[in-house]
Design an enzyme around this catalytic site. Structure first.
Site, PDB file in Angstrom:
ATOM      1  N   CYS A   1       5.043   8.093  -8.711  1.00 52.45           N
ATOM      2  CA  CYS A   1       5.400   7.903 -10.113  1.00 52.45           C
ATOM      3  C   CYS A   1       5.323   6.416 -10.426  1.00 52.45           C
ATOM      4  CB  CYS A   1       6.805   8.424 -10.390  1.00 52.45           C
ATOM      5  SG  CYS A   1       8.087   7.579  -9.411  1.00 52.45           S
TER       6      CYS A   1
ATOM      7  N   CYS B   1       4.382   0.753 -10.407  1.00 56.99           N
ATOM      8  CA  CYS B   1       4.496   1.101  -8.992  1.00 56.99           C
ATOM      9  C   CYS B   1       3.218   1.644  -8.378  1.00 56.99           C
ATOM     10  CB  CYS B   1       5.625   2.114  -8.805  1.00 56.99           C
ATOM     11  SG  CYS B   1       7.210   1.547  -9.450  1.00 56.99           S
TER      12      CYS B   1
END
Length: 434
Positions: free
Chosen positions: A418, A95
């Site tokens: 994250c 991500c």
């Protein structure tokens, strides 16, 4: 990593943009990731007087790669008309892939290797690569050596019915076998984040995204996407739910840990298609071109934790580290943008930062980092509502943060996210000309 060195050229964000993020299997259903990336690059070039031939590098993040365009940065750049003499490479870091694209650009500028870099990201979840089982793949490769029709009789020997079934890309962590939603559920339980807390945060995100869209606050970062063959125009994100409510969210069943889990489809980010692009430049080059930068890219870092126990807790480690490097505190941050993989993940990070116990046991600090005020956090919505094309979200976060700094007359912005594999990232921006 310390990047704020006085003897290094300053790296600045000149501009950033993105095509509207769309729920997968909707408007971008027939497009490849490179096509989405191409549109984002074209939009960035159209609104900035930069000669494409002067770009030193194109760097784009992606996660689920299409084998036909494994270096999607190169294909997107060529499709957008950038000369074939401009090198391009693709980064993948789950991500935070386009965060890494920006970081790579900053490193190249500070080391004197480049002055103009186009950094972005692209992702489609509407057309993921589906393959056959390994035994079947091996048979196909073996068949290339067959010379006579009789050789093909050997093809089916040793194959069972299950070997003919398609194999979807894994959604679980390779190292742990656990899906991200399960980790989010356990982390929410660890920090005492209730189902109601998560649903309230998710509702907030959707309502803020709807409000920002209706008031035109996202228009500065959006460029219209023209869809072939009729070139219908997509102008806005289509993932936020303006009419969502606590009543509607409360009716959804747990999605990962059943029957008592707290993570649902309503308080999780959804599968999204989209692309983003930005110009990262050496400060003096930007000024030479007559461009006014939006923000300095100051300190940044990447961190990693145990993917089994702290898969999504990266920001709780990265944020203290980046603040220490700048000798600043959370109170000095005027704008804060956190990636929203799950509502429980965001709230767990906030709880960890505001915990003396976490500070002592996990960070080796005497006291907690502090509380993040909600009036500074993701005020235009976030990944829960705007969407999360894995490879493109990082540039969206940085672009949104820089635009907010200018609009809200702030000085410092904190961006953090994250990522799968137990990784995380944080970066501090400083408004240009502050």
């Amino acid at each position: 990593m310390s990047n704020n060195q006085n003897d290094s050229p300053a790296a600045v964000l000149v501009d950033g943009c993105r095509i509207p993020f769309q729920r997968s299997s909707t408007n971008y259903n027939d497009l490849m990731a490179y096509g989405l990336g191409r549109m984002a690059i074209e939009g960035l070039l159209a609104r900035n007087p930069v000669n494409p031939a002067d770009i030193d590098r194109v760097i784009m993040g992606t996660v689920i790669q299409e084998v036909k365009t494994s270096n999607v940065a190169r294909e997107s750049a060529l499709g957008a008309g950038i000369p074939n003499s401009v090198p391009a490479f693709t980064t993948t870091m789950a991500c935070i892939s386009s965060n890494q694209a920006i970081a790579s650009a900053v490193d190249m500028i500070r080391s004197g290797q480049a002055k103009i870099i186009l950094a972005g990201g692209t992702e489609t979840m509407s057309d993921i690569p589906v393959r056959f089982k390994k035994k079947f793949r091996q048979k196909i490769l073996e068949a290339r050596k067959y010379k006579s029709p009789l050789d093909f009789l050997k093809f089916f020997k040793g194959l069972g019915f299950k070997d003919f079934l398609p194999e979807l890309p894994a959604i679980a962590e390779f190292s742990t076998g656990e899906v991200m939603g399960q980790s989010a559920d356990r982390m929410a339980a660890r920090f005492g984040i209730s189902r109601e807390d998560q649903d309230e945060y998710a509702m907030r995100s959707h309502h803020l995204a709807a409000k920002a869209t209706n008031e035109g606050l996202l228009d500065e970062e959006l460029i219209p996407a023209k869809l072939p063959p009729k070139f219908d125009v997509v102008k806005h994100d289509n993932g936020f739910r303006e009419d969502t409510s606590m009543e509607k969210l409360s009716k959804l069943r747990p999605a990962f840990i059943k029957p008592h889990g707290t993570v649902t489809a309503g308080n999780s980010s959804f599968l999204t298609d989209g692309a983003s692009a930005s110009f990262i430049m050496e400060e003096q080059m930007a000024l030479k071109l007559g461009l006014k930068p939006k923000a300095y890219i100051r300190e940044y870092n990447f961190v990693s934790q145990d993917p089994g126990e702290e898969l999504l807790l990266g920001p709780a480690y990265a944020i203290p580290k980046v603040l220490d490097a700048m000798d600043l505190s959370l109170n000095d941050m005027d704008v804060i943008e956190l990636h929203e993989a799950f509502a429980g993940q965001v709230l767990s990070v906030l709880a960890a930062l505001d915990s003396d116990t976490f500070a002592r046991k996990s960070l080796g600090k005497d006291k907690k980092i502090g509380e993040i005020p909600m009036d500074k956090l993701n005020t235009l919505g976030g990944s829960l509502s705007l969407g999360h094309p894995f490879g493109a979200t990082g540039v969206r976060l940085v672009t949104t943060a820089a635009n907010r700094l200018i609009r809200e007359d702030g000085r410092y912005a904190l961006v953090s996210a994250c990522a799968a594999g137990g990784q995380g990232h944080a970066v501090v921006l400083e408004r240009y000309g502050n």
